[in-house]
Design a protein around this motif. Structure first.
Motif, PDB file in Angstrom:
ATOM      1  N   SER C  29       0.825  -1.205   0.000  1.00 61.32           N
ATOM      2  CA  SER C  29       0.000   0.000   0.000  1.00 61.32           C
ATOM      3  C   SER C  29       0.863   1.262   0.000  1.00 61.32           C
ATOM      4  O   SER C  29       0.534   2.255  -0.651  1.00 61.32           O
ATOM      5  N   GLY C  30       2.007   1.217   0.705  1.00 65.42           N
ATOM      6  CA  GLY C  30       2.907   2.368   0.685  1.00 65.42           C
ATOM      7  C   GLY C  30       3.511   2.587  -0.688  1.00 65.42           C
ATOM      8  O   GLY C  30       3.575   3.718  -1.187  1.00 65.42           O
ATOM      9  N   GLY C  31       3.956   1.496  -1.296  1.00 67.55           N
ATOM     10  CA  GLY C  31       4.540   1.606  -2.634  1.00 67.55           C
ATOM     11  C   GLY C  31       3.535   2.124  -3.640  1.00 67.55           C
ATOM     12  O   GLY C  31       3.867   2.929  -4.527  1.00 67.55           O
ATOM     13  N   MET C  32       2.298   1.680  -3.511  1.00 66.06           N
ATOM     14  CA  MET C  32       1.275   2.122  -4.468  1.00 66.06           C
ATOM     15  C   MET C  32       0.997   3.621  -4.319  1.00 66.06           C
ATOM     16  O   MET C  32       0.837   4.339  -5.314  1.00 66.06           O
ATOM     17  N   ALA C  33       0.962   4.104  -3.084  1.00 67.70           N
ATOM     18  CA  ALA C  33       0.781   5.552  -2.897  1.00 67.70           C
ATOM     19  C   ALA C  33       1.947   6.320  -3.504  1.00 67.70           C
ATOM     20  O   ALA C  33       1.764   7.391  -4.109  1.00 67.70           O
ATOM     21  N   PHE C  42      13.634   5.009  -5.781  1.00 68.97           N
ATOM     22  CA  PHE C  42      14.035   5.075  -4.377  1.00 68.97           C
ATOM     23  C   PHE C  42      12.887   5.540  -3.487  1.00 68.97           C
ATOM     24  O   PHE C  42      12.660   5.000  -2.405  1.00 68.97           O
ATOM     25  N   GLY C  43      12.155   6.535  -3.970  1.00 68.20           N
ATOM     26  CA  GLY C  43      11.012   7.019  -3.204  1.00 68.20           C
ATOM     27  C   GLY C  43       9.971   5.922  -2.986  1.00 68.20           C
ATOM     28  O   GLY C  43       9.381   5.825  -1.905  1.00 68.20           O
ATOM     29  N   VAL C  44       9.767   5.100  -3.999  1.00 70.31           N
ATOM     30  CA  VAL C  44       8.807   4.001  -3.864  1.00 70.31           C
ATOM     31  C   VAL C  44       9.277   3.022  -2.785  1.00 70.31           C
ATOM     32  O   VAL C  44       8.491   2.601  -1.926  1.00 70.31           O
ATOM     33  N   LEU C  45      10.577   2.714  -2.795  1.00 72.28           N
ATOM     34  CA  LEU C  45      11.092   1.772  -1.795  1.00 72.28           C
ATOM     35  C   LEU C  45      11.030   2.375  -0.388  1.00 72.28           C
ATOM     36  O   LEU C  45      10.704   1.687   0.582  1.00 72.28           O
ATOM     37  N   VAL C  46      11.333   3.668  -0.269  1.00 73.39           N
ATOM     38  CA  VAL C  46      11.262   4.308   1.053  1.00 73.39           C
ATOM     39  C   VAL C  46       9.828   4.317   1.564  1.00 73.39           C
ATOM     40  O   VAL C  46       9.561   3.986   2.725  1.00 73.39           O
ATOM     41  N   LEU C  47       8.896   4.660   0.679  1.00 78.50           N
ATOM     42  CA  LEU C  47       7.497   4.671   1.132  1.00 78.50           C
ATOM     43  C   LEU C  47       7.027   3.272   1.503  1.00 78.50           C
ATOM     44  O   LEU C  47       6.270   3.097   2.452  1.00 78.50           O
ATOM     45  N   SER C  48       7.476   2.276   0.744  1.00 77.91           N
ATOM     46  CA  SER C  48       7.121   0.895   1.099  1.00 77.91           C
ATOM     47  C   SER C  48       7.632   0.558   2.493  1.00 77.91           C
ATOM     48  O   SER C  48       6.887   0.042   3.335  1.00 77.91           O
ATOM     49  N   LEU C  77      13.125  -5.532   6.086  1.00 78.79           N
ATOM     50  CA  LEU C  77      13.595  -4.752   4.943  1.00 78.79           C
ATOM     51  C   LEU C  77      13.394  -5.525   3.641  1.00 78.79           C
ATOM     52  O   LEU C  77      12.883  -4.985   2.654  1.00 78.79           O
ATOM     53  N   GLY C  78      13.771  -6.812   3.665  1.00 80.80           N
ATOM     54  CA  GLY C  78      13.665  -7.606   2.441  1.00 80.80           C
ATOM     55  C   GLY C  78      12.227  -7.685   1.945  1.00 80.80           C
ATOM     56  O   GLY C  78      11.953  -7.493   0.755  1.00 80.80           O
ATOM     57  N   VAL C  79      11.312  -7.965   2.875  1.00 80.64           N
ATOM     58  CA  VAL C  79       9.903  -8.074   2.499  1.00 80.64           C
ATOM     59  C   VAL C  79       9.386  -6.729   1.969  1.00 80.64           C
ATOM     60  O   VAL C  79       8.643  -6.678   0.970  1.00 80.64           O
ATOM     61  N   SER C  80       9.810  -5.623   2.601  1.00 79.97           N
ATOM     62  CA  SER C  80       9.346  -4.306   2.171  1.00 79.97           C
ATOM     63  C   SER C  80       9.871  -3.972   0.778  1.00 79.97           C
ATOM     64  O   SER C  80       9.143  -3.427  -0.065  1.00 79.97           O
TER      65      SER C  80
END
Lengths: 220, 220, 220
Positions: C29-33, C42-48, C77-80
């Motif tokens: 859900s974080g990555g999708m936002a 990088f922003g997608v991974l940080v939000l995830s 971290l790995g799962v995120s």
């Protein structure tokens, strides 16, 4: 407080000096952003302190180094306030030329990535998380600065910023795993991070964005 | 948990009572901001709790007092929820007159600056950082409230707010260094902070902003 | 690290598995936002990572479980990162249909509320605060995600979100007080939270907002 590697801790004064230098240059960049957004004197000093110390404070809270260095040792405060006063007193520098600010920022990023990874290793974190905490030390202050200015942190959508910090931190962690001497490793890591960041700015290197389809959404 | 000064800890019940009173008035101001921004009941309660307790929780994390008082002792939660429910139930008070809110806020600032500095001293911090942590205890909740409402924290650009907290905290820290009795010192510090804040509001005292030149920048 | 109840800790592997599952769905859900707001990779991974782990990290800092699980154990971290890469690579799923995201989110909320309350109990917190920390574990990540995207956290004004987490956490805390077995209690708590959340979305259940009177205020 498990000490995993004597090579890392054998140079505390180097780490400390680099840490204060990084604090100063990040505080300059924080103060300049505050001046640009027309905060008052107190706001400029807070942004200087936050941009310079939030990454390190967060790292210290996460690894259990309490009270964090930036709280127990007031040199960090002194250096931050000095930088904030300088940006408050000489704001014209900002308008004339932003590129020194960006170079300061790249230098601060490099110094913090290296010292942050070193401190995380010294507290016994595993290599993967020590690398990430080095990166966080480098980018955390800028994220706090942007959140306080009610902006989406630039690092989440700007050019190659966090990746440079990650690379610098990885050099330190890798060198520690290979038992290489700490000083040249730290210099190599900082140099790699700084070089990557400067090249990325010069050439406009960007990370990819997911395939577009719709117009960008509104704020909610 | 080094206890640096018996004068500070000799009045735990005074500190505690002042702390709960400050919690209540800050929670009122947080709840009122939430009602004004049309958050739902839960949002009002969260803003009440955050405005009242974020400063103290942050201070406790930074000095290593874990779990923070506001987490281990649920009186803080109870007082915050009560204040939140009051603002939710009687929102008309806000529209009629904002000045009581600002007085509440000044009182909360004074109480938190004094109790925050006292707790930091009791945990062995040096005088400079104890003063700053007193200030942070006072302003941290309001900053959290504003960040959660997606605004630049008012304290970074509004009138003499943080400076008042700094002055109140400095009185407590100075009195402790001089071994003066704690209760009158705390009252003097709180009185100074409250008085400065009220005078600053009345006379529109402001901190300076760096010399303007360009039009203010856009959001990015 | 006081262990208050053997029933809670008797199932560490269940808690751990649920925790990783919750991490994965929240990271989605974080990555999708992040993709929706056009952040870079990088922003997608940080939000995830932030959406999945901020709640748990905050809980761990508050209860003194340092370094937090999400920092010392890099499976989180790995799962995120895996979830972030999936959302980055397959963003079209978002546009086609948001409802799976909302179901993921409801499942993550349920899992985190239950595991968060369990961990807080295991660290000796009192029942009231353990329930709240369970709720915080569930909603903290989403709040961090929204603050990083410079939005007022949805949980403060959207439908029945936090209340569902509160209910789920309360079941776990209540069952522990009654010495009921942990596994069925956790399942019941998660089921209640998930069910409440899904029904709230389906029927548009909302918490009340304080009585309106003026037009909503501007941003400042």
């Amino acid at each position: 407080m498990a000490v995993s590697n004597p090579f890392v801790l054998s140079t505390p004064s180097l780490l400390y000096a680099l840490d204060l230098a990084g604090t100063f240059v990040f505080a300059l960049s924080g103060g300049m952003a505050a001046v640009k957004h027309r905060l008052d004197l107190f706001g400029v000093l807070v942004l200087s302190f936050a941009a310079a110390n939030t990454g390190g404070i967060t790292r210290d809270l996460l690894i259990g180094a309490v009270p964090p260095g930036a709280v127990s040792d007031w040199h960090y405060l002194g250096v931050s306030v000095l930088a904030g006063l300088l940006t408050f007193r000489f704001p014209s520098r900002i308008r004339e030329d932003w590129s020194p600010v960006l170079l300061f920022d790249a230098a601060g990023l490099a110094l913090f990535a290296v010292t942050g990874a070193g401190k995380a290793l010294a507290h016994g974190l595993n290599p993967v998380m020590a690398t990430l905490l080095g990166m966080l030390t480098g980018i955390g202050g800028g994220m706090a600065r942007d959140v306080l200015l009610s902006r989406v942190p630039a690092v989440l959508r700007a050019d190659l910023y966090a990746v440079a910090a990650l690379a610098g931190a990885a050099v330190v962690v890798g060198a520690s795993a290979l038992q290489l001497p700490a000083v040249p490793s730290a210099l190599a890591g900082a140099g790699l991070c700084f070089g990557l960041r400067v090249l990325a700015m010069k050439h406009g290197w960007q990370l990819p964005v997911a395939a577009p389809a719709d117009p960008p959404p509104g704020k909610d």
